[in-house]
Design a protein around this motif. Sequence first.
Motif, mmCIF file in Angstrom:
data_model
loop_
_atom_site.group_PDB
_atom_site.id
_atom_site.type_symbol
_atom_site.label_atom_id
_atom_site.label_comp_id
_atom_site.label_asym_id
_atom_site.label_seq_id
_atom_site.Cartn_x
_atom_site.Cartn_y
_atom_site.Cartn_z
ATOM 1 N N THR A 247 0.831 -1.203 0.000
ATOM 2 C CA THR A 247 0.000 0.000 0.000
ATOM 3 C C THR A 247 0.865 1.253 0.000
ATOM 4 O OG1 THR A 247 -0.159 -0.289 2.404
ATOM 5 C CG2 THR A 247 -2.019 -1.035 1.079
ATOM 6 N N LYS A 248 0.309 2.339 -0.502
ATOM 7 C CA LYS A 248 1.039 3.603 -0.614
ATOM 8 C C LYS A 248 0.593 4.641 0.417
ATOM 9 C CE LYS A 248 3.106 2.079 -4.337
ATOM 10 N NZ LYS A 248 4.528 1.670 -4.313
ATOM 11 N N LYS A 249 -0.690 4.577 0.845
ATOM 12 C CA LYS A 249 -1.226 5.615 1.719
ATOM 13 C C LYS A 249 -1.898 5.070 2.965
ATOM 14 C CE LYS A 249 -2.054 8.904 -2.046
ATOM 15 N NZ LYS A 249 -3.070 9.724 -2.767
ATOM 16 N N ILE A 250 -2.308 3.809 2.969
ATOM 17 C CA ILE A 250 -3.005 3.241 4.118
ATOM 18 C C ILE A 250 -2.144 2.160 4.770
ATOM 19 C CG2 ILE A 250 -5.273 3.766 3.148
ATOM 20 C CD1 ILE A 250 -5.524 0.772 2.422
ATOM 21 N N PRO A 251 -2.290 1.959 6.092
ATOM 22 C CA PRO A 251 -1.444 0.978 6.778
ATOM 23 C C PRO A 251 -1.817 -0.460 6.443
ATOM 24 C CG PRO A 251 -3.064 1.871 8.291
ATOM 25 C CD PRO A 251 -3.189 2.665 7.014
ATOM 26 N N THR A 252 -0.799 -1.317 6.453
ATOM 27 C CA THR A 252 -0.998 -2.764 6.364
ATOM 28 C C THR A 252 -0.390 -3.395 7.598
ATOM 29 O OG1 THR A 252 -0.853 -2.713 3.950
ATOM 30 C CG2 THR A 252 -0.632 -4.844 5.008
ATOM 31 N N VAL A 253 -1.174 -4.176 8.334
ATOM 32 C CA VAL A 253 -0.694 -4.824 9.549
ATOM 33 C C VAL A 253 -0.868 -6.325 9.425
ATOM 34 C CG1 VAL A 253 -1.167 -2.816 11.012
ATOM 35 C CG2 VAL A 253 -2.907 -4.597 10.764
ATOM 36 N N ASP A 254 0.022 -7.049 10.060
ATOM 37 C CA ASP A 254 -0.021 -8.510 10.088
ATOM 38 C C ASP A 254 -0.386 -8.952 11.496
ATOM 39 O OD1 ASP A 254 1.007 -11.011 8.372
ATOM 40 O OD2 ASP A 254 1.582 -11.311 10.470
ATOM 41 N N LEU A 255 -1.368 -9.831 11.620
ATOM 42 C CA LEU A 255 -1.786 -10.355 12.922
ATOM 43 C C LEU A 255 -1.283 -11.773 13.127
ATOM 44 C CD1 LEU A 255 -5.529 -9.246 13.311
ATOM 45 C CD2 LEU A 255 -3.506 -8.208 14.348
ATOM 46 N N SER A 256 -1.143 -12.142 14.380
ATOM 47 C CA SER A 256 -0.823 -13.524 14.703
ATOM 48 C C SER A 256 -1.915 -14.447 14.184
ATOM 49 C CB SER A 256 -0.687 -13.700 16.214
ATOM 50 O OG SER A 256 -1.957 -13.536 16.833
ATOM 51 N N LEU A 257 -1.568 -15.700 13.970
ATOM 52 C CA LEU A 257 -2.546 -16.676 13.498
ATOM 53 C C LEU A 257 -3.768 -16.709 14.409
ATOM 54 C CD1 LEU A 257 -1.970 -20.258 12.252
ATOM 55 C CD2 LEU A 257 -3.463 -19.895 14.208
ATOM 56 N N GLU A 258 -3.522 -16.696 15.689
ATOM 57 C CA GLU A 258 -4.618 -16.833 16.655
ATOM 58 C C GLU A 258 -5.566 -15.648 16.582
ATOM 59 O OE1 GLU A 258 -1.227 -19.346 17.683
ATOM 60 O OE2 GLU A 258 -1.384 -17.180 17.309
ATOM 61 N N ASP A 259 -5.010 -14.431 16.563
ATOM 62 C CA ASP A 259 -5.864 -13.238 16.539
ATOM 63 C C ASP A 259 -6.497 -13.015 15.167
ATOM 64 O OD1 ASP A 259 -5.548 -12.722 19.200
ATOM 65 O OD2 ASP A 259 -3.952 -11.253 18.948
ATOM 66 N N TYR A 260 -5.767 -13.327 14.114
ATOM 67 C CA TYR A 260 -6.341 -13.202 12.775
ATOM 68 C C TYR A 260 -7.557 -14.117 12.640
ATOM 69 C CZ TYR A 260 -6.595 -12.636 7.701
ATOM 70 O OH TYR A 260 -7.018 -12.344 6.416
ATOM 71 N N GLY A 261 -7.395 -15.355 13.093
ATOM 72 C CA GLY A 261 -8.493 -16.306 13.007
ATOM 73 C C GLY A 261 -9.707 -15.860 13.794
ATOM 74 N N MET A 262 -9.479 -15.325 14.994
ATOM 75 C CA MET A 262 -10.600 -14.863 15.824
ATOM 76 C C MET A 262 -11.348 -13.718 15.144
ATOM 77 S SD MET A 262 -10.482 -13.056 19.575
ATOM 78 C CE MET A 262 -9.577 -11.660 18.892
#
Length: 516
Positions: free
Chosen positions: A234-249
């Motif tokens: 992305t150029k203007k908006i944030p990209t975040v990576d979550l842990s497997l556990e929190d992403y799944g929830m």
Amino acid sequence: MKKTLLLFTAFLVSVFPVAAQDTDQIVDNIIKEATENSQLEKLGHQLLDVIGPRLVGTPEMKQAHNWAVNTYKSWGIEAENEQYGEWKGWQRGITHIDMIHPRVRSLSGMQLAWSPGTGKKPVEAEVVLLPEAKDSAAFAKLLPQVKGKLVMISMPQMTGRPDYNWEEFATEASFEKMKSERESQQEAWRSKMNNTGYNGRSLPEALEKAGAVGLITLNWSRGFGANKIFSASTKKIPTVDLSLEDYGMVYRLAESGNKPKLRIVAESKELGAVPTFNTIATIKGTEKPEEYIILSAHFDSWDGATGATDNGTGTLVMMEAMRILKKMYPNPKRTIIAGHWGSEEQGLNGSRAYVKDHPEVVENLQALFNQDNGTGRVVNLSGGGFLHAYDYLGRWMEAVPNEYKNEIEYNFPGTPAGGGSDYASFVAAGAPAFSLSSLSWSYWNYTWHTNLDTYDKIVFDDVRNNAILTAILAYKASEDPVKTSRERATLPKNPRTGEQMTWPEPRDATRRGGLD
């Protein structure tokens, strides 16, 4: 492989008597200094804990370069930072990701590298799943749905347990059922992604253009608690990576209609164009100063953790070997260089630039030794496609006591590396460069480019072993009265394609990374 090892061992015994190992005082001194006065733990703490990760273009990367130069100078070794280009400057700030609906919970995650920040105030928005469509035209009509939303763009994992854990505890039927269901899930996800009409790089750009306020990813590394952390598109908006556990929830909450809402703080800063460097340290040769040995390791890292095993350990090996050589072998016959390369992770850029900018070193290179695949002791050495590597590497390895080489398997003449690590930049130019390949220690799943690549994963006994091996090889390569041969072996056909293999071609570095 075993047959090659036995032949090579027989070659050593027949040509170089084992008793000769006891007669080389410099080898003994190298081992004594490495074992009784090791600086590895101290250097590792300074580099990994104090300075931290070394993403190209960050202030921490520049700080690391300066630290290395000052450390070398404190040992009486000439060193400098050599600029080869520019990169997009960026500094990671505080990242905080909280779920604020339907309940409050702080989530485990982080910004991806070079991701835009959230600005002066946090982003608060509902989380939605990537729209599902029958084809790209239908997807285009659904894109407006993401406006003002945080969009989850990765497949959720149906299990957070690695396969080895299932294999140990599950019934055979249950394990097979899980694998079958996972395969079906993956096939469905591939179809969903294909129907968008975009790929992994262009999809984030399309979502950003459609008005999404942020993207959420999951790049699980198939190990407990381990995620790969790479860069944002992305150029203007944030990209975040979550842990497997929190992403799944969060995914399940969105899927079930509970409309989860997140609050994201990402205080990163863009710093414009900043210079990129290689750190070059030199012990000048006395008899053949215009011939060279290079101790090679990339200095940069991804910044999901602190880059301990990729490639902090390779860096420590080469720095410690140089320190020991300066103390125990201060007047080498040939010039010994330590090359700490920048931006390897984005395409071997530092080493490719050095090869391009220093043809005199490449032309007169006696040997290069590179280490870049984790904390383990060296267990594999290939001739890299050089027909006579068997001869000169054999001469040098004979001086290494058995306890530091008895696990190494050899592959001669081997085939040239087309990429993977910095020695490939030199091989492409026809220079004898070799990888000191390490024992795994679960490198690929748990530390390679992950959020778990930290100081505590280093096995210092193995790293010490590698520093000793490297120092002895550099010493013997420097002393060898014979210039190494560059004659290339006839390459075999590629077993996968059936096509004739060819020698890789040299490539120049990316000199303006992320700026165009």
